[in-house]
Design a protein around this motif. Structure first.
Motif, PDB file in Angstrom:
ATOM      1  N   GLY A  53       1.203  71.913 136.166  1.00  0.00           N
ATOM      2  CA  GLY A  53       1.272  70.523 135.720  1.00  0.00           C
ATOM      3  C   GLY A  53      -0.098  69.900 135.539  1.00  0.00           C
ATOM      4  N   THR A  54      -1.014  70.234 136.427  1.00  0.00           N
ATOM      5  CA  THR A  54      -2.378  69.708 136.315  1.00  0.00           C
ATOM      6  C   THR A  54      -3.049  70.236 135.059  1.00  0.00           C
ATOM      7  N   LEU A  55      -2.892  71.528 134.782  1.00  0.00           N
ATOM      8  CA  LEU A  55      -3.453  72.107 133.558  1.00  0.00           C
ATOM      9  C   LEU A  55      -2.850  71.446 132.317  1.00  0.00           C
ATOM     10  N   TYR A  56      -1.567  71.180 132.366  1.00  0.00           N
ATOM     11  CA  TYR A  56      -0.879  70.552 131.232  1.00  0.00           C
ATOM     12  C   TYR A  56      -1.475  69.169 130.933  1.00  0.00           C
ATOM     13  N   VAL A  61      -1.755  72.064 126.709  1.00  0.00           N
ATOM     14  CA  VAL A  61      -0.441  72.692 126.821  1.00  0.00           C
ATOM     15  C   VAL A  61      -0.595  74.208 126.813  1.00  0.00           C
ATOM     16  N   HIS A  62      -1.498  74.701 125.955  1.00  0.00           N
ATOM     17  CA  HIS A  62      -1.703  76.145 125.848  1.00  0.00           C
ATOM     18  C   HIS A  62      -2.189  76.731 127.172  1.00  0.00           C
ATOM     19  N   ALA A  63      -3.151  76.055 127.808  1.00  0.00           N
ATOM     20  CA  ALA A  63      -3.683  76.545 129.089  1.00  0.00           C
ATOM     21  C   ALA A  63      -2.590  76.565 130.155  1.00  0.00           C
ATOM     22  N   ARG A  67      -1.213  79.996 132.070  1.00  0.00           N
ATOM     23  CA  ARG A  67      -1.202  80.129 133.523  1.00  0.00           C
ATOM     24  C   ARG A  67       0.223  80.328 134.034  1.00  0.00           C
ATOM     25  N   GLY A  68       1.175  79.625 133.443  1.00  0.00           N
ATOM     26  CA  GLY A  68       2.568  79.803 133.826  1.00  0.00           C
ATOM     27  C   GLY A  68       3.045  81.222 133.591  1.00  0.00           C
TER      28      GLY A  68
END
Length: 348
Positions: A53-56, A61-63, A67-68
């Protein structure tokens, strides 16, 4: 390939066949609220969800998706194995029917494990619950059980249920007994869980000609009853159970088990201590400290709970009541059964 289904279709399928509903949200989301009787097989745990969520939000969104994918790939065999061990049909959902449930259903289909996916996820379910309760048409006749604290009203309802009578246990749905000590030894539900459980119970009770429930205040612990139930409490047939003090004290000791939760009860008592006359309050606390729980309960009833109940029951002064004066819960059960049999025989 997986199949998307609506909430209405899911409920219809559950009525026709064995269906396991699986919440793939994180454990904390599942703990907060979920569909009744669902299992939790999390796509991400709480820490992983926070990281993605933090990366999002902060990167892209791609990052977040990359990671997901890394996280899920590492635990995919175990994840699939958990689903494979579940017999029968399966339906998965996440927060709003997005990435987590879609990815889960897709991966399962690749492994020849068929799973339905709930369109709209938990968000759609919660919307349905709120709208249903807001417009609910309660049709069974209401029998409302009254009585001072310690009368054993909830126990009486359970006894009647075991004999086949339709009951609504509001305290059970709330996970709270409704008093300042009501949460001790129980797991109190939040409003979302209470609403969901209540609606499922109401739907199950719809064919019943009548329903018995306790005369709860509108707030039970932290949850609030819907307005239509508060209205039913006012217009229903009022059954008042009267038990002697010693029977009520014994019932409370059996229900609350103060010897197991002594310190918690003492802490809770401090929240109401200032509302009781100082000498009596001091005596109650001394009794609790000395494990003289029966004496403490009797004083609490006489000087706190009974006056409170008398005040709140004044609203029923002009309402017709069926008063049942008995010595114990066995006699109360017999008397209520006799009354219900008389009423039912008159209506047939």
């Amino acid at each position: 390939m997986f199949q998307d289904i609506t909430l209405e279709e899911l409920r219809a399928l559950k009525n026709r066949k064995q269906m396991t509903v699986i919440d793939v949200r994180s454990p904390s989301e599942f703990q907060d609220s979920t569909l009744p009787d669902s299992l939790n097989i999390p796509f991400f745990d709480d820490q992983e969800r926070a990281e993605v969520g933090t990366l999002y939000k902060q990167v892209s969104v791609h990052a977040a998706k990359e990671r997901g994918l890394e996280i899920v790939s590492a635990k995919l065999p175990t994840f699939i194995k958990e689903f494979g061990a579940i017999e029968g049909d399966k339906a998965v959902f996440c927060w709003r029917g997005g990435m987590r449930s879609r990815t889960t259903a897709t991966v399962l289909s690749l492994m020849d494990i068929h799973a339905y996916r709930l369109i709209g996820g938990y968000k759609a379910y919660r919307k349905w619950v709120l709208e249903s309760l807001d417009t609910y048409d309660f049709k069974p006749k209401s029998y409302v059980i009254h009585g001072y604290t310690g009368t054993g009203k909830t126990n009486l309802l359970h006894r009647l249920k075991n004999l086949g009578h339709p009951i609504l246990d509001l305290e059970g749905l709330a996970g709270h007994r409704g008093s300042i000590f009501g949460q001790i030894g129980l797991h109190a539900n939040n409003q979302k869980t209470f609403d969901a459980l209540l609606l499922e119970e109401l739907i199950a009770l719809e064919p019943s000609p009548y329903v018995l429930f306790e005369a709860e205040s509108k707030r039970i612990g932290k949850i609030v009853m819907p307005q239509f139930l508060a209205h039913q409490k006012e217009i229903g047939t009022q059954i008042w159970i009267e038990l002697p003090m010693e029977s009520r004290v014994q019932q409370i000791l059996e229900d609350y088990k103060p010897e197991q939760f002594k310190e918690q009860y003492i802490t809770a008592f401090h929240n109401i201590k200032s509302r009781i006359h100082i000498p009596i309050a001091a005596e109650i606390e001394q009794n609790l400290q000395a494990d003289m729980f029966g004496e403490a309960v009797a004083l609490l009833l006489e000087y706190y709970y009974d006056p409170k109940y008398e005040h709140s029951s004044n609203q029923y002064e002009d309402i017709e009541k069926i008063i049942i004066s008995v010595n114990n819960l066995d006699e109360a059960e017999a008397a209520v059964l006799s009354y219900l049999n008389d009423v039912n025989s008159q209506n047939t």
